[in-house]
Design a protein around this motif. Sequence first.
Motif, short mmCIF file in Angstrom:
data_model
loop_
_atom_site.label_atom_id
_atom_site.label_comp_id
_atom_site.label_asym_id
_atom_site.label_seq_id
_atom_site.Cartn_x
_atom_site.Cartn_y
_atom_site.Cartn_z
N LYS A 146 17.27 -1.18 63.74
CA LYS A 146 17.03 -0.54 65.13
C LYS A 146 16.58 0.50 64.82
CE LYS A 146 20.46 -2.85 68.15
NZ LYS A 146 19.50 -3.27 69.17
N VAL A 147 15.43 1.07 65.65
CA VAL A 147 14.70 2.39 65.40
C VAL A 147 15.03 3.43 66.47
CG1 VAL A 147 12.53 3.54 65.13
CG2 VAL A 147 12.95 1.43 64.14
N VAL A 148 15.52 4.50 66.17
CA VAL A 148 15.75 5.65 67.31
C VAL A 148 14.63 6.17 67.73
CG1 VAL A 148 17.15 7.56 67.98
CG2 VAL A 148 18.27 5.66 66.64
N VAL A 149 14.29 6.47 68.99
CA VAL A 149 12.91 6.91 69.34
C VAL A 149 13.20 7.97 70.55
CG1 VAL A 149 11.79 4.81 69.13
CG2 VAL A 149 12.85 5.24 71.34
N LYS A 164 20.19 -1.02 56.54
CA LYS A 164 20.45 -0.38 55.48
C LYS A 164 19.98 0.91 55.54
CE LYS A 164 19.77 -4.31 52.37
NZ LYS A 164 18.67 -4.82 51.21
N ILE A 165 19.23 1.66 56.44
CA ILE A 165 18.55 2.91 56.66
C ILE A 165 18.55 3.26 58.11
CG2 ILE A 165 17.21 2.80 54.28
CD1 ILE A 165 14.97 2.27 56.27
N THR A 166 18.49 4.47 58.28
CA THR A 166 18.17 4.92 59.55
C THR A 166 16.96 5.59 60.03
OG1 THR A 166 19.43 7.05 59.04
CG2 THR A 166 20.73 5.14 60.28
N LEU A 185 22.62 13.20 63.93
CA LEU A 185 23.54 12.10 64.55
C LEU A 185 23.57 10.84 63.67
CD1 LEU A 185 21.77 12.10 68.18
CD2 LEU A 185 24.19 12.74 67.53
N LEU A 186 22.51 10.52 62.93
CA LEU A 186 22.42 9.38 62.16
C LEU A 186 22.64 9.19 60.64
CD1 LEU A 186 19.24 8.11 63.87
CD2 LEU A 186 21.67 7.40 64.39
N LEU A 227 27.95 4.29 69.75
CA LEU A 227 26.50 4.01 69.58
C LEU A 227 25.94 4.44 68.29
CD1 LEU A 227 25.54 4.82 73.34
CD2 LEU A 227 26.04 2.47 72.26
N CYS A 228 25.93 5.74 67.72
CA CYS A 228 25.55 6.17 66.47
C CYS A 228 25.94 5.06 65.40
CB CYS A 228 25.88 7.31 66.10
SG CYS A 228 25.33 8.63 67.31
#
Length: 346
Positions: free
Chosen positions: A252-255, A311-313, A122-123, A302-303
Amino acid sequence: MSFLIITAADVSRIVSSIHHSRLENLMAFVFHTLSSGSGFDAPLRESITMAQHNALFMPARVQGLGTSIKVVSIPRHPVDQGGLPASSLVLDENTGGIRAIVNARQLTALRTAAGSLLATRLLLSVRDPTTFLAFGAGKQIEAHVDLHLRAYSTIKTCTIVNKSNNQRLTDLIIRLKSAHPTVTFQSLILKDDLARLEQVTRTANIICTATSSKEPLFEAKWVSPGTHLNLIGSYTPEMAEVSSELLHQAGKVVVDSREACASEAGELIKAKFDEEDMVEIGTLVHFDNDSPDADYKKVHALCDEVRQAGKITIFKSVGVGLQDVAITNMVVNLAGEIGTLFSSYD
């Protein structure tokens, strides 16, 4: 009443035939269900301190999939190389009795890796990743490396970083080389060669961490823009595999779960991330119907928003009981003649 006993060897036979895309899709359904707020029951895990382990109890139910409780024991001493004893008890939805007892050692790593693979899909902004960097040498890292290499044929180099040059690291490299003969594998010992560690970190497209570290494993400034990270090692407020500086580079951090990560993910707690700074991975996918058999679809807007936030995911996972319900019931459903039927319990 009869029930099925599925051993570690049985589990290996069953999961060897499951395609990585099916596992990825199953985790997409689980996370989508979790983020929807309905169709499941998943209390926060309970913990009991034993003499040599911390025992974690994770009950959960997913509508349409089943009900189970997993018990996993985490060694309290880092020198313990015995792995993570884990078993899942699966209940029969009709009778309320035991449907199966499943060895969950391999499944814990497999379901976590499948969730991370979903996040990477996804990211990751790099279309054809070529370099993979992993920290740790346990079953979690083995599952993460294996699934990602199966999913991305473009990956040609994989570096495994471990805190010591032990037999577990040697055996892991041997197994991975055998399973993926076209990939070049190398190992590094943490803190022994910082120059090489900096180099492989700077060139990594995908980084996965699965350690019990309480301090950052590498410098935040070494991570290049566009890199995707899956952080799965920490599960207490005291643990942290990366620095607050690195987390803030993502924006933002995906959890997997806002609620669980807010109370258990040491990195996020130390960086003072609140739930508004976290995006649940279940919101990044959708299904045309509420069936686990349907293919997930990516919510592109959203992705893109997550990628543009920094700068990173980063994907941070502490694990949720719904994942165990899903993977364990899949294994039981696919068992067929595999396993031992115990027919005189009651």
